[in-house]
Design a protein around this motif. Structure first.
Motif, mmCIF file in Angstrom:
data_model
loop_
_atom_site.group_PDB
_atom_site.id
_atom_site.type_symbol
_atom_site.label_atom_id
_atom_site.label_comp_id
_atom_site.label_asym_id
_atom_site.label_seq_id
_atom_site.Cartn_x
_atom_site.Cartn_y
_atom_site.Cartn_z
ATOM 1 N N ALA A 136 0.825 -1.211 0.000
ATOM 2 C CA ALA A 136 0.000 0.000 0.000
ATOM 3 C C ALA A 136 0.859 1.261 0.000
ATOM 4 O O ALA A 136 0.379 2.348 -0.353
ATOM 5 N N ASP A 137 2.123 1.143 0.351
ATOM 6 C CA ASP A 137 3.010 2.302 0.432
ATOM 7 C C ASP A 137 3.777 2.523 -0.855
ATOM 8 O O ASP A 137 4.838 3.128 -0.872
ATOM 9 N N ARG A 138 3.240 2.075 -1.961
ATOM 10 C CA ARG A 138 3.914 2.205 -3.248
ATOM 11 C C ARG A 138 3.571 3.536 -3.899
ATOM 12 O O ARG A 138 2.683 4.269 -3.448
ATOM 13 N N ASP A 139 4.281 3.845 -4.997
ATOM 14 C CA ASP A 139 3.984 5.026 -5.789
ATOM 15 C C ASP A 139 2.628 4.820 -6.469
ATOM 16 O O ASP A 139 2.480 3.937 -7.317
ATOM 17 N N PRO A 140 1.616 5.628 -6.134
ATOM 18 C CA PRO A 140 0.282 5.414 -6.707
ATOM 19 C C PRO A 140 0.228 5.681 -8.209
ATOM 20 O O PRO A 140 -0.726 5.269 -8.872
ATOM 21 N N GLU A 141 1.223 6.371 -8.761
ATOM 22 C CA GLU A 141 1.221 6.677 -10.185
ATOM 23 C C GLU A 141 1.982 5.629 -11.012
ATOM 24 O O GLU A 141 2.011 5.725 -12.243
ATOM 25 N N LEU A 142 2.568 4.651 -10.356
ATOM 26 C CA LEU A 142 3.326 3.630 -11.066
ATOM 27 C C LEU A 142 2.391 2.508 -11.529
ATOM 28 O O LEU A 142 1.776 1.838 -10.702
ATOM 29 N N PRO A 143 2.260 2.284 -12.843
ATOM 30 C CA PRO A 143 1.461 1.146 -13.315
ATOM 31 C C PRO A 143 2.042 -0.163 -12.774
ATOM 32 O O PRO A 143 3.236 -0.429 -12.913
ATOM 33 N N LEU A 144 1.178 -0.977 -12.168
ATOM 34 C CA LEU A 144 1.654 -2.153 -11.451
ATOM 35 C C LEU A 144 0.702 -3.323 -11.643
ATOM 36 O O LEU A 144 -0.517 -3.177 -11.531
ATOM 37 N N VAL A 145 1.283 -4.483 -11.937
ATOM 38 C CA VAL A 145 0.546 -5.747 -11.962
ATOM 39 C C VAL A 145 1.283 -6.709 -11.045
ATOM 40 O O VAL A 145 2.507 -6.856 -11.143
ATOM 41 N N ASP A 153 -5.638 -4.280 -4.055
ATOM 42 C CA ASP A 153 -6.328 -3.329 -3.189
ATOM 43 C C ASP A 153 -7.202 -2.379 -4.003
ATOM 44 O O ASP A 153 -7.715 -1.394 -3.487
ATOM 45 N N GLY A 154 -7.357 -2.678 -5.291
ATOM 46 C CA GLY A 154 -8.166 -1.840 -6.170
ATOM 47 C C GLY A 154 -7.361 -0.877 -7.004
ATOM 48 O O GLY A 154 -7.897 -0.261 -7.925
ATOM 49 N N SER A 155 -6.048 -0.757 -6.717
ATOM 50 C CA SER A 155 -5.221 0.180 -7.471
ATOM 51 C C SER A 155 -4.220 -0.533 -8.381
ATOM 52 O O SER A 155 -3.493 0.123 -9.119
ATOM 53 N N PHE A 156 -4.177 -1.846 -8.327
ATOM 54 C CA PHE A 156 -3.330 -2.619 -9.239
ATOM 55 C C PHE A 156 -4.068 -3.909 -9.581
ATOM 56 O O PHE A 156 -5.060 -4.277 -8.938
ATOM 57 N N ASP A 157 -3.585 -4.582 -10.618
ATOM 58 C CA ASP A 157 -4.162 -5.865 -11.000
ATOM 59 C C ASP A 157 -3.363 -7.006 -10.382
ATOM 60 O O ASP A 157 -2.150 -6.912 -10.223
ATOM 61 N N HIS A 158 -4.054 -8.079 -10.061
ATOM 62 C CA HIS A 158 -3.404 -9.278 -9.551
ATOM 63 C C HIS A 158 -3.742 -10.437 -10.472
ATOM 64 O O HIS A 158 -4.922 -10.706 -10.745
ATOM 65 N N VAL A 159 -2.717 -11.130 -10.979
ATOM 66 C CA VAL A 159 -2.904 -12.250 -11.898
ATOM 67 C C VAL A 159 -2.311 -13.505 -11.262
ATOM 68 O O VAL A 159 -1.159 -13.504 -10.830
ATOM 69 N N LEU A 310 0.154 -2.830 -19.839
ATOM 70 C CA LEU A 310 0.183 -1.855 -20.927
ATOM 71 C C LEU A 310 -1.101 -1.042 -20.977
ATOM 72 O O LEU A 310 -1.080 0.137 -21.361
ATOM 73 N N LEU A 311 -2.218 -1.642 -20.576
ATOM 74 C CA LEU A 311 -3.460 -0.872 -20.475
ATOM 75 C C LEU A 311 -3.322 0.212 -19.420
ATOM 76 O O LEU A 311 -3.755 1.355 -19.621
ATOM 77 N N ARG A 312 -2.679 -0.112 -18.307
ATOM 78 C CA ARG A 312 -2.474 0.881 -17.252
ATOM 79 C C ARG A 312 -1.508 1.979 -17.715
ATOM 80 O O ARG A 312 -1.683 3.149 -17.388
ATOM 81 N N ILE A 313 -0.476 1.571 -18.445
ATOM 82 C CA ILE A 313 0.492 2.554 -18.932
ATOM 83 C C ILE A 313 -0.162 3.532 -19.906
ATOM 84 O O ILE A 313 0.115 4.733 -19.880
ATOM 85 N N SER A 314 -1.052 3.035 -20.752
ATOM 86 C CA SER A 314 -1.631 3.862 -21.813
ATOM 87 C C SER A 314 -2.863 4.641 -21.378
ATOM 88 O O SER A 314 -3.295 5.558 -22.082
ATOM 89 N N SER A 315 -3.435 4.316 -20.232
ATOM 90 C CA SER A 315 -4.680 4.955 -19.809
ATOM 91 C C SER A 315 -4.416 6.265 -19.077
ATOM 92 O O SER A 315 -3.573 6.319 -18.173
ATOM 93 N N ARG A 316 -5.136 7.284 -19.459
ATOM 94 C CA ARG A 316 -5.036 8.552 -18.734
ATOM 95 C C ARG A 316 -5.600 8.401 -17.329
ATOM 96 O O ARG A 316 -5.070 8.950 -16.364
ATOM 97 N N THR A 317 -6.687 7.671 -17.230
ATOM 98 C CA THR A 317 -7.275 7.359 -15.928
ATOM 99 C C THR A 317 -7.082 5.871 -15.687
ATOM 100 O O THR A 317 -7.685 5.051 -16.392
ATOM 101 N N PRO A 318 -6.259 5.493 -14.728
ATOM 102 C CA PRO A 318 -5.988 4.061 -14.520
ATOM 103 C C PRO A 318 -7.270 3.289 -14.253
ATOM 104 O O PRO A 318 -8.135 3.744 -13.497
ATOM 105 N N PRO A 319 -7.435 2.127 -14.866
ATOM 106 C CA PRO A 319 -8.621 1.312 -14.628
ATOM 107 C C PRO A 319 -8.596 0.728 -13.223
ATOM 108 O O PRO A 319 -7.536 0.624 -12.602
#
Length: 366
Positions: A136-145, A153-159, A310-319
């Motif tokens: 949870a203490d990560r950079d919120p602007e960094l695209p992360l999977v 936690d709703g701010s990154f994808d888990h696969v 890549l979807l997170r990287i390309s999205s203006r508003t992160p999904p």
């Protein structure tokens, strides 16, 4: 001079339209998985490279993603990395690889503020040293999977796969063979051992569903899922007053170590002790005996992780972050099923066939 491969060349080989190839290359979701795989194979065969340099520079991107794993000497991660690299190259991205050895400080550094200075646009990350709370203490602007067992936690994808269901299936396979003293090697009862804990839960669930007790002395923790840990844990199990007749290993490497110890003690696999692994690494299909295993769809894990990053990287508003499950299956091989009896020697079937065949008594070790 060799002519540059074009989008149209890829489309012709794959038997699709140029627009479909463009959709795959650009990571759009409106393409079936079968079509995507066909296009990716054509891209690889022709050596097509999308011209993304100018596009990335214009968007302030590096054209590189990072893949962060605990260990590079683990075949599961090596095989998974191959799939990630293939999927990223199709999209015109290079892959940077980092090994953390489970060092929480190093893992934290890679996902906290300032990580963009390391010249990657996003991270596919399999954490080992960081707990769920530490993510949870990560950079919120960094695209992360995230790979592995840290739930989104709703701010990154888990696969990943359903570790509880897969482990339950592995254990039920052993119980279905009539084994009643089933050991489990690989439990990790500490905050960052979620993957192992889920596998232990599945192991327990299988027993509970059958109304059978779990023999607690047969649940053995290990610091890692490697050959040495499997060998050592199995030696401990065989020295018990009443050793197991089956072993669920939390990785194929653990299973390889377990089989080595069993054979060195004069026991037969699976006639005396059946063994099942996890991960379906290539070595397991060539060991002696070959290893029954839980096989996660590593190609789907890899392609899904790249697609979502890549979807997170390309999205203006992160999904919103998603929990994405790849399928798994049980692959039955010799370490539980035995070797098929030769056509002219069916008398050997009791030894090489059903694990329910009579077994020689084993000397108890008091």
């Amino acid at each position: 001079m060799r002519r540059e491969v074009t989008l149209r060349d890829v489309a012709a080989l794959a038997g699709v339209s140029s627009r479909t190839v463009s959709n795959v290359v650009n990571g759009y979701a409106n393409v079936t998985e079968r079509t995507r795989q066909r296009v990716e194979r054509a891209v690889q065969e022709l050596g097509y490279r999308p011209n993304v340099l100018a596009r990335n520079l214009a968007r302030g991107r590096s054209g590189q993603i990072a893949v962060v794993v605990p260990y590079l000497d683990t075949p599961y991660f090596a095989e998974l990395l191959q799939g990630i690299i293939r999927a990223a190259r199709v999209q015109g991205y290079n892959v940077l690889i980092d090994q953390t050895n489970g060092d929480p400080d190093h893992e934290r550094m890679l996902i906290t503020r300032g990580s963009r200075e390391l010249l990657f646009d996003g991270v596919i990350f399999s954490p080992l040293g960081l707990s769920q709370e530490a993510l949870a203490d990560r950079d919120p602007e960094l695209p992360l999977v995230i790979l592995g067992e840290r739930v989104s936690d709703g701010s990154f994808d888990h696969v990943g796969i359903d570790d509880v269901a897969a482990s339950r299936q592995a254990t039920e396979h052993l119980l279905d063979l009539g084994r009643r003293r089933v050991a489990a090697i690989g439990d990790q009862p500490y905050p960052t051992g979620e993957a192992a804990q889920l596998r232990t839960r599945g192991f327990r669930d299988a027993h509970e569903r059958r109304g059978l007790p779990v023999h607690e002395e047969l649940v053995i923790p290990t610091p890692r899922f490697n050959r040495a840990d499997g060998a050592g844990a199995t030696a401990h199990l065989l020295d018990l007053h009443d050793p197991p007749d089956a072993v669920f290993c939390y990785s194929d490497l653990v299973a390889l170590g377990a089989i080595r110890t069993l054979v060195s003690r004069g026991l037969r696999v699976p006639e005396d002790v059946a063994v099942i692994g996890y991960d379906d690494i290539e070595d397991g299909a060539y060991s002696n005996p070959t290893i029954t295993t839980i096989s996660p769809d590593k190609d789907m894990i890899a392609s899904t992780a790249v697609e979502r990053l890549l979807l997170r990287i390309s999205s203006r508003t992160p999904p919103p972050g998603l929990e994405l499950r790849a399928p798994h299956k049980l692959v039955v091989r010799e370490s539980t099923a035995g070797r098929a009896a030769p056509a002219s020697g069916r008398r050997a079937s009791a030894r090489a066939g059903s694990p329910m065949a009579s077994r020689p008594s084993r000397t108890r070790r008091d």
